[in-house]
Design an enzyme around this catalytic site. Structure first.
Site, PDB file in Angstrom:
ATOM      1  CD  GLU A 130      -3.017  -0.927   0.413  1.00 32.08           C
ATOM      2  OE1 GLU A 130      -3.173   0.175  -0.134  1.00 32.08           O
ATOM      3  OE2 GLU A 130      -3.735  -1.909   0.193  1.00 32.08           O
ATOM      4  CB  CYS A 183      -1.894   7.192   1.233  1.00 28.60           C
ATOM      5  SG  CYS A 183      -3.250   6.314   2.009  1.00 28.60           S
TER       6      CYS A 183
HETATM    7  P1  NDP Z   1       8.151   5.004   4.579  1.00 29.33           P
HETATM    8  O1  NDP Z   1       8.148   4.253   3.337  1.00 29.33           O
HETATM    9  O2  NDP Z   1       9.282   5.933   4.869  1.00 29.33           O
HETATM   10  O3  NDP Z   1       8.074   3.999   5.858  1.00 29.33           O
HETATM   11  C1  NDP Z   1       7.042   3.052   6.007  1.00 29.33           C
HETATM   12  C2  NDP Z   1       7.506   1.993   6.994  1.00 29.33           C
HETATM   13  O4  NDP Z   1       8.533   1.191   6.414  1.00 29.33           O
HETATM   14  C3  NDP Z   1       8.103   2.552   8.276  1.00 29.33           C
HETATM   15  O5  NDP Z   1       7.709   1.756   9.373  1.00 29.33           O
HETATM   16  C4  NDP Z   1       9.569   2.452   7.998  1.00 29.33           C
HETATM   17  O6  NDP Z   1      10.342   2.424   9.151  1.00 29.33           O
HETATM   18  C5  NDP Z   1       9.649   1.129   7.296  1.00 29.33           C
HETATM   19  N1  NDP Z   1      10.897   0.947   6.539  1.00 29.33           N
HETATM   20  C6  NDP Z   1      11.789   1.876   6.132  1.00 29.33           C
HETATM   21  N2  NDP Z   1      12.802   1.304   5.435  1.00 29.33           N
HETATM   22  C7  NDP Z   1      12.549  -0.020   5.410  1.00 29.33           C
HETATM   23  C8  NDP Z   1      13.208  -1.135   4.834  1.00 29.33           C
HETATM   24  N3  NDP Z   1      14.341  -1.000   4.154  1.00 29.33           N
HETATM   25  N4  NDP Z   1      12.636  -2.347   4.976  1.00 29.33           N
HETATM   26  C9  NDP Z   1      11.471  -2.493   5.645  1.00 29.33           C
HETATM   27  N5  NDP Z   1      10.806  -1.471   6.229  1.00 29.33           N
HETATM   28  C10 NDP Z   1      11.334  -0.252   6.099  1.00 29.33           C
HETATM   29  O7  NDP Z   1       6.749   5.744   4.586  1.00 29.33           O
HETATM   30  P2  NDP Z   1       6.265   6.871   5.582  1.00 29.33           P
HETATM   31  O8  NDP Z   1       6.296   6.361   6.987  1.00 29.33           O
HETATM   32  O9  NDP Z   1       6.962   8.115   5.222  1.00 29.33           O
HETATM   33  O10 NDP Z   1       4.699   6.986   5.215  1.00 29.33           O
HETATM   34  C11 NDP Z   1       4.199   7.846   4.256  1.00 29.33           C
HETATM   35  C12 NDP Z   1       3.927   7.133   2.955  1.00 29.33           C
HETATM   36  O11 NDP Z   1       2.975   6.091   3.181  1.00 29.33           O
HETATM   37  C13 NDP Z   1       3.313   8.021   1.915  1.00 29.33           C
HETATM   38  O12 NDP Z   1       3.887   7.780   0.653  1.00 29.33           O
HETATM   39  C14 NDP Z   1       1.853   7.604   1.909  1.00 29.33           C
HETATM   40  O13 NDP Z   1       1.183   7.877   0.723  1.00 29.33           O
HETATM   41  C15 NDP Z   1       1.967   6.147   2.189  1.00 29.33           C
HETATM   42  N6  NDP Z   1       0.724   5.626   2.706  1.00 29.33           N
HETATM   43  C16 NDP Z   1       0.000   4.735   1.949  1.00 29.33           C
HETATM   44  C17 NDP Z   1      -1.214   4.275   2.391  1.00 29.33           C
HETATM   45  C18 NDP Z   1      -1.985   3.264   1.592  1.00 29.33           C
HETATM   46  O14 NDP Z   1      -2.813   2.561   2.177  1.00 29.33           O
HETATM   47  N7  NDP Z   1      -1.782   3.116   0.310  1.00 29.33           N
HETATM   48  C19 NDP Z   1      -1.785   4.725   3.663  1.00 29.33           C
HETATM   49  C20 NDP Z   1      -0.943   5.624   4.374  1.00 29.33           C
HETATM   50  C21 NDP Z   1       0.265   6.050   3.903  1.00 29.33           C
HETATM   51  P3  NDP Z   1      10.978   3.815   9.670  1.00 29.33           P
HETATM   52  O15 NDP Z   1       9.811   4.729   9.936  1.00 29.33           O
HETATM   53  O16 NDP Z   1      11.679   3.399  10.883  1.00 29.33           O
HETATM   54  O17 NDP Z   1      11.867   4.298   8.560  1.00 29.33           O
END
Ligand code: NDP
Length: 497
Positions: free
Chosen positions: A245, A279
């Site tokens: 997502e 999102c």
């Molecule tokens: P990120 O992609 O930065 O992070 C998402 C999660 O992935 C965090 O828990 C992050 O940890 C973790 N993560 C980071 N690097 C890795 C890795 N290499 N391997 C596995 N996990 C990892 O997203 P954001 O938190 O910035 O969220 C915003 C984004 O989410 C926007 O693009 C938004 O549109 C999208 N979104 C999509 C939705 C949907 O349902 N389609 C709903 C809500 C948001 P850490 O925070 O510790 O880096």
């Protein structure tokens, strides 16, 4: 050692993750960071817990999950306050998020048995002596990786589907919202104290990556497209399936017969609720020429009334402010006009409502996810042009259409997973509708029947009930029987229709 803390930026001190409010710097809480070994151990414990949870059956799980749902409702004010403290979002935004989460926690367990439970399939004529049986079996342990913008409803979507299907869950909340994540895990343990069916592992991206490699059966990721690709790569190593997502650049189309005040209200709320950090938030508006001027006027009037620190909370992840600023600057530099806000709107940790017109299609404000309280409004000749421009993006998450006669036809033609007609974001609040995107917005679905099936594997079983009249699966078959099978196939399937 205590390093200087920046409000809203998670700090790790002596193996402890400290989470703070992005506007005030007030501490929201602290949790231990999970090592790679601890993550593997959590998944191992979850495997046992998952077997116990599965054995409770659909009704036993439903009972527990509905009790958790009720606990969340009873403690809605406490959870909303904690969410506001950790993310900075206004109370009303936090409440709306919890309400949507409750809907999914209610729907999934109530429907899991019907959608996933054992059923007999219809008999097939050529194999009439066998019955077919289908059921959906859980993966065992599902890893859920969540973002910070909606720290409750985004993980609750996959968590409710995965739990209802009979899996244990290991949840990695965003490092920006670990305290809300831990609160969810702790309240679940209040209603399911026997086994660690829902656990959290905390830390930075490396912990999420470790989770992908720790023996989970499936990963449900919500976050940015770029990180989604990294998650897929980590999961590819062990052929672990994923749901992605990811981000969006959702458009709202306003047709000639639309209710303009309603469309303006929806554009402003859909674009600026949660300070635009959504999102499925509306980022682009396409309005047909006859209604364009009145729509712009109405949007500016409504958005101009919103106040930062009141309806518009701070930007939760400080880094995002630079992206929002770059997008606004790029739009203005390429010839766009700010009819509200603009370059001066960015006042960290806040961004004031910004409405831009005449923004060229190649600017980042049109092409990339902004994730702030900004809207572009573009004049188009007709609905066809609106659809073409709305679809001219790598993303394809949600969208909205305002109009009467052609609204549903337009909605069907939007390249996205969901569309709301004459409202915005509504689809996320309906537990029976699947949620997910196309293209760079990801694949797979949470919510609804598809969201339940996402967390279970179909298992097909056939049972022989009688001796075969036309045996095919044995070397004992005779040439005469083969001729009879050919005759039967011709009779059954040889005609044109
Ligand atoms: P990120 O992609 O930065 O992070 C998402 C999660 O992935 C965090 O828990 C992050 O940890 C973790 N993560 C980071 N690097 C890795 C890795 N290499 N391997 C596995 N996990 C990892 O997203 P954001 O938190 O910035 O969220 C915003 C984004 O989410 C926007 O693009 C938004 O549109 C999208 N979104 C999509 C939705 C949907 O349902 N389609 C709903 C809500 C948001 P850490 O925070 O510790 O880096």
């Amino acid at each position: 050692m205590t390093a200087t803390r920046v409000p809203g930026v998670p700090a790790i001190e002596d193996g402890v993750l400290i989470s703070t409010n992005p506007a005030t710097g007030e501490e929201a809480g602290r949790v231990p960071v999970a090592s790679a070994e601890a993550t593997v151990a959590a998944v191992r414990k979850a495997r046992e817990a998952g077997a116990w949870w599965q054995a409770l059956g659909y009704d036993g799980r439903k009972d527990r999950m509905l009790r958790w749902r009720s606990l969340l409702v009873q403690r809605i004010d406490e959870l909303a306050q904690l969410t506001s403290l950790e993310t900075g979002k206004p109370n009303a935004d936090a409440i709306m998020e919890i309400v949507a989460a409750v809907e999914h926690l209610d729907w999934a367990p109530r429907h899991a048995k019907k959608v996933l439970g054992p059923r007999r399939t219809r008999t097939r004529v050529l194999l009439a002596e066998h019955t077919g049986h289908l059921e959906y079996q859980p993966y065992g342990v599902v890893g859920v990786i969540g973002p910070w913008n909606y720290p409750i409803v985004t993980p609750i979507g996959p968590i409710s589907g995965a739990l209802a299907a009979g899996n244990a869950v290991v949840f990695k909340p965003s490092e920006y919202t670990p305290i809300v994540g831990q609160w969810l895990v702790d309240t679940f343990a209040e209603v399911v104290p026997e086994q660690p069916v829902l656990q959290a592992v905390h830390g930075l991206g490396d912990v999420g990556a470790a989770l992908c490699r720790s023996g989970v059966g499936k990963v449900a990721f919500t976050g940015s497209t770029a990180t989604g690709k990294k998650v897929m790569a980590a999961c590819a190593k062990n052929l672990v399936p994923v749901v992605i997502e990811a981000g969006g650049k959702d458009a709202l189309i306003v047709d000639a017969d639309a209710d303009i005040p309603a469309a303006a209200d929806a554009a402003v709320w859909g674009g600026m609720t949660n300070a635009g950090q959504t999102c499925i938030g509306i980022e682009r508006v396409y309005a047909v020429a006859p209604v364009y001027d009145s729509l712009v006027k109405e949007i500016v009037a409504r958005a101009g009334k919103l106040r930062t620190g009141e309806e518009i909370g701070p930007i939760t992840m400080p880094k995002q402010i630079d992206i929002i600023r770059e997008h606004i600057d790029d739009a203005l530099a390429k010839g766009g006009t700010a009819v509200l806000g603009g370059a001066g709107a960015v006042q960290p940790p806040f961004v004031a409502p910004t409405v831009l017109v005449d923004v060229p299609a190649d600017s980042s404000e049109i092409r990339d996810e902004t994730f702030g309280p900004t809207l572009t409004i573009t004049k188009v000749a007709d609905a066809d042009e609106a659809i073409r421009l709305a679809n001219d993006t790598a993303y394809g998450l949600g969208g909205a259409v305002f109009g009467k006669r052609n609204a549903i036809r337009i909605a069907r033609r939007l390249r996205s997973g969901m569309v709301s007609v004459n409202s915005t974001l509504t689809f996320v609040g309906m537990g029976n509708l699947p949620f997910g995107g196309v293209g760079d917005s990801g694949f797979g679905r949470i919510h609804g029947e598809d969201g339940l099936r996402e967390f279970a594997r179909p298992k097909s079983i056939t049972v022989r009930r009688a001796k075969s009249l036309l045996p095919s699966t044995t070397f004992d078959r005779t040439p005469g029987q083969i001729r009879q099978i050919v005759k039967a196939v011709k009779l059954l399937y040889g005609r044109r229709s």
